[in-house]
Design a protein around this motif. Sequence first.
Motif, mmCIF file in Angstrom:
data_model
loop_
_atom_site.group_PDB
_atom_site.id
_atom_site.type_symbol
_atom_site.label_atom_id
_atom_site.label_comp_id
_atom_site.label_asym_id
_atom_site.label_seq_id
_atom_site.Cartn_x
_atom_site.Cartn_y
_atom_site.Cartn_z
ATOM 1 N N LEU A 196 4.638 44.908 -26.642
ATOM 2 C CA LEU A 196 4.662 44.876 -28.101
ATOM 3 C C LEU A 196 5.063 43.497 -28.599
ATOM 4 N N GLU B 293 5.495 44.494 -34.009
ATOM 5 C CA GLU B 293 5.228 45.874 -33.581
ATOM 6 C C GLU B 293 6.528 46.567 -33.200
ATOM 7 N N LEU B 294 7.429 45.839 -32.536
ATOM 8 C CA LEU B 294 8.735 46.398 -32.180
ATOM 9 C C LEU B 294 9.502 46.779 -33.443
ATOM 10 N N ARG C 211 8.261 47.564 -36.422
ATOM 11 C CA ARG C 211 7.641 48.745 -37.034
ATOM 12 C C ARG C 211 7.988 50.011 -36.266
ATOM 13 N N ARG C 212 7.964 49.924 -34.976
ATOM 14 C CA ARG C 212 8.191 51.108 -34.139
ATOM 15 C C ARG C 212 9.645 51.596 -34.183
ATOM 16 N N THR C 213 10.591 50.688 -34.366
ATOM 17 C CA THR C 213 12.006 51.065 -34.345
ATOM 18 C C THR C 213 12.640 51.151 -35.721
ATOM 19 N N GLU D 235 9.026 49.005 -23.309
ATOM 20 C CA GLU D 235 9.691 50.262 -23.672
ATOM 21 C C GLU D 235 11.206 50.153 -23.542
ATOM 22 N N VAL E 153 12.436 48.869 -26.735
ATOM 23 C CA VAL E 153 12.374 49.905 -27.780
ATOM 24 C C VAL E 153 13.588 50.812 -27.658
ATOM 25 N N ARG E 154 13.881 51.244 -26.435
ATOM 26 C CA ARG E 154 15.011 52.146 -26.209
ATOM 27 C C ARG E 154 16.335 51.449 -26.534
ATOM 28 N N GLY F 289 16.698 50.969 -30.332
ATOM 29 C CA GLY F 289 17.030 52.243 -30.974
ATOM 30 C C GLY F 289 18.500 52.597 -30.764
#
Length: 143
Positions: free
Chosen positions: A12, A16-17, A19-21, A52, A55-56, A59
């Motif tokens: 990402l 994008e990161l 938006r995703r988080t 990923e 992302v984790r 978050g």
Amino acid sequence: MPAKGEGVRVGLSRGELARRTGVNLETIRYFERIGMLPAPPRTQGGHRVYGEGHVRALGFIRRARDLGFAPEEVRAILALGGPGKASCGEVREIAVQHLEQVRAKMADLSRLERLLAATIEHCSGGEAPDCAVIDMLEGGGFG
């Protein structure tokens, strides 16, 4: 299928990161700068590529910050191995200390609420220049 010579993009972008988080770009930069979020690898062209794990981690960091954990506390939990790896006992100690800080802040806010309520109660609200709220702010009353 990518055209010949295009290559396949894996991962990402920072946007994008974000938006995703649900974490804004500047906050992601800040977390990277202070060492809370690991620096991502870069493509040959120098673009950051998040995975990923980012992302984790992001978050986790966002939720911890939403709960009021200080950056040092979040960093300490991540240093213990982060989600799924850290010792529950060690993380519990950090959480217990955080809870004590939260309770101390709540006690301070409760004292502040009582002081303001009492001061406002003594304020006439009239046109006269003597005002209990101003007196309190100047350090002359109800402290």
